[in-house]
Design an enzyme around this catalytic site. Sequence first.
Site, PDB file in Angstrom:
ATOM      1  N   HIS A 256       0.818  -1.224   0.000  1.00 31.04           N
ATOM      2  CA  HIS A 256       0.000   0.000   0.000  1.00 31.04           C
ATOM      3  C   HIS A 256       0.848   1.269   0.000  1.00 31.04           C
ATOM      4  CE1 HIS A 256       0.216   0.901   4.382  1.00 31.04           C
ATOM      5  NE2 HIS A 256       0.209  -0.402   4.544  1.00 31.04           N
ATOM      6  N   ASP A 268       6.396   0.625   6.481  1.00 31.01           N
ATOM      7  CA  ASP A 268       4.937   0.463   6.327  1.00 31.01           C
ATOM      8  C   ASP A 268       4.372   1.559   5.432  1.00 31.01           C
ATOM      9  OD1 ASP A 268       2.324  -0.312   6.604  1.00 31.01           O
ATOM     10  OD2 ASP A 268       2.088   0.445   8.635  1.00 31.01           O
ATOM     11  N   GLU A 302      -4.940   2.010   2.707  1.00 33.08           N
ATOM     12  CA  GLU A 302      -4.985   0.824   3.572  1.00 33.08           C
ATOM     13  C   GLU A 302      -5.123   1.238   5.022  1.00 33.08           C
ATOM     14  OE1 GLU A 302      -3.570  -2.478   6.101  1.00 33.08           O
ATOM     15  OE2 GLU A 302      -2.724  -0.488   5.967  1.00 33.08           O
ATOM     16  N   GLU A 303      -4.457   2.340   5.367  1.00 32.36           N
ATOM     17  CA  GLU A 303      -4.335   2.678   6.793  1.00 32.36           C
ATOM     18  C   GLU A 303      -5.635   3.133   7.446  1.00 32.36           C
ATOM     19  OE1 GLU A 303      -2.015   1.766   8.482  1.00 32.36           O
ATOM     20  OE2 GLU A 303      -0.107   1.887   7.438  1.00 32.36           O
ATOM     21  N   ASP A 330       3.231  -6.474   3.383  1.00 33.52           N
ATOM     22  CA  ASP A 330       2.878  -5.332   4.243  1.00 33.52           C
ATOM     23  C   ASP A 330       3.278  -5.622   5.688  1.00 33.52           C
ATOM     24  OD1 ASP A 330       1.849  -3.013   5.303  1.00 33.52           O
ATOM     25  OD2 ASP A 330      -0.241  -3.677   5.265  1.00 33.52           O
ATOM     26  N   HIS A 400       4.022   2.861  12.453  1.00 27.64           N
ATOM     27  CA  HIS A 400       3.129   4.017  12.680  1.00 27.64           C
ATOM     28  C   HIS A 400       3.749   5.117  13.553  1.00 27.64           C
ATOM     29  CE1 HIS A 400      -0.679   1.347  11.831  1.00 27.64           C
ATOM     30  NE2 HIS A 400       0.194   1.343  10.841  1.00 27.64           N
TER      31      HIS A 400
HETATM   32 ZN   LIG Z   1       0.779  -1.341   6.294  1.00 27.12          ZN
END
Ligand SMILES: [Zn+2]
Length: 433
Positions: A256, A268, A302-303, A330, A400
Amino acid sequence: MLRKIFDYYLIQSNCYSNLEFLSTKIESRLSGSPGAEKAVSWAKKALYEAGADTVYLQPCMVPHWVRGKKETCTVNNIQNKKISFNVCALGNSISTNPDGITAKVIEVKSFEELDSLGEKNIKGKIVFFNVYFDHKHLTTGTCYGEKVTFRYSGPSKAAKYGALASIVRSMSSINNDFPHTGVMGYDTSICKTKIPACAISYSGADELLKELKLNKELKLTLKMSCVMLEKVLSYNVVGEIKGHTKPNEIILAGGHLDAWDNGQGAHDDGAGVVQGIEVLAMFKKLNIAPHHTIRAVAFMNEENGLEGARAYFEDTKKNNLKHIAALESDAGGFSPRGISVDTTMGAFKKTLEWKQLLNPYFVQYIEKEGSGADVSPLRKIGVPIIGFQPDGQRYFDYHHTADDTFDKINKRELDLSAGVIGSLIYLIDHKGW
Ligand SMILES: [Zn+2]
């Protein structure tokens, strides 16, 4: 052949330079942001450069959530000294009012405890979900999967009892001062009232706990200025090399393109995006004409919404596209470890037969498990979905956070994993299942 493929990945791969560009030359790329728009243009160009004969932009309307000013979270301790904690708003959260929320804090360690405390103890307070990863699990993904419900669903459950805001201990493997953001959702079937929700860093959570122990009446002030704006038109980026014998059968590899705004999204999921693009480059540079159509997809959103995944699934159904396999990477740009295959057909058994071939390239296991959120809807229409599984022990150190940056990427680890993905796509294309 696999050795030849790995020679390509270890010597000529563009994964690292592509990831460097995506991570450091484009500003943060959360869905709906100017950075996401630039990332879409970049992915289109990178796919053509990799050798795609066609690149499509697949439209989807995505949420546009903006963090706003840096959040603040403070208490006055027992000596009346002001202490600040590192917090970050959770994706999709509402803001506090401009002056912030000031209220007593109550520590809660489980949803059962929240229920037993009830409105009598929760109303008018800020709920602090003090939850930790259970480190007995071998994979960090399991630790995360077990506790992430406090981040996602905690706010509405706390609001039900009259909480004014929700703070969750970061979903982190390690003790440091980076708060970990991530998506939360308001469940109006639990509570109609929406409350601001944030994550506090692991060390900040420890500090807050210490102050709470010294002063049960401790008051905390939280200021957040995030806002959900109107939806924005964005895109999945799909590049392909047409198959020469079975052009109507697709093998997909991707990741993503969107990433949380606080970091660079290198692990990520910039890593998954460049590994997908490199599958096309490998076929092209090694002069392999694929039997099936090989697709690299950079999914959007995606998030915090999965609108890209939805758009891809709808397009697949509408156009009656046949996918032989759909792989998502991912889980970070780390060394290869395993492959998960989720399918009702014989694909799992076939993949097991390839274990010996992939074993020298550090694939230790092949298991019957799921894959990433972007390809998972395809399972509903019988597509075998594949999850690439790198070594995840450090993933939730960075996940994140502002610390998910390009300097945390090791070139060889990224390329070896890309090599496994490329090899697997090659095997599916040439040997079929
Ligand atoms: Zn991800």
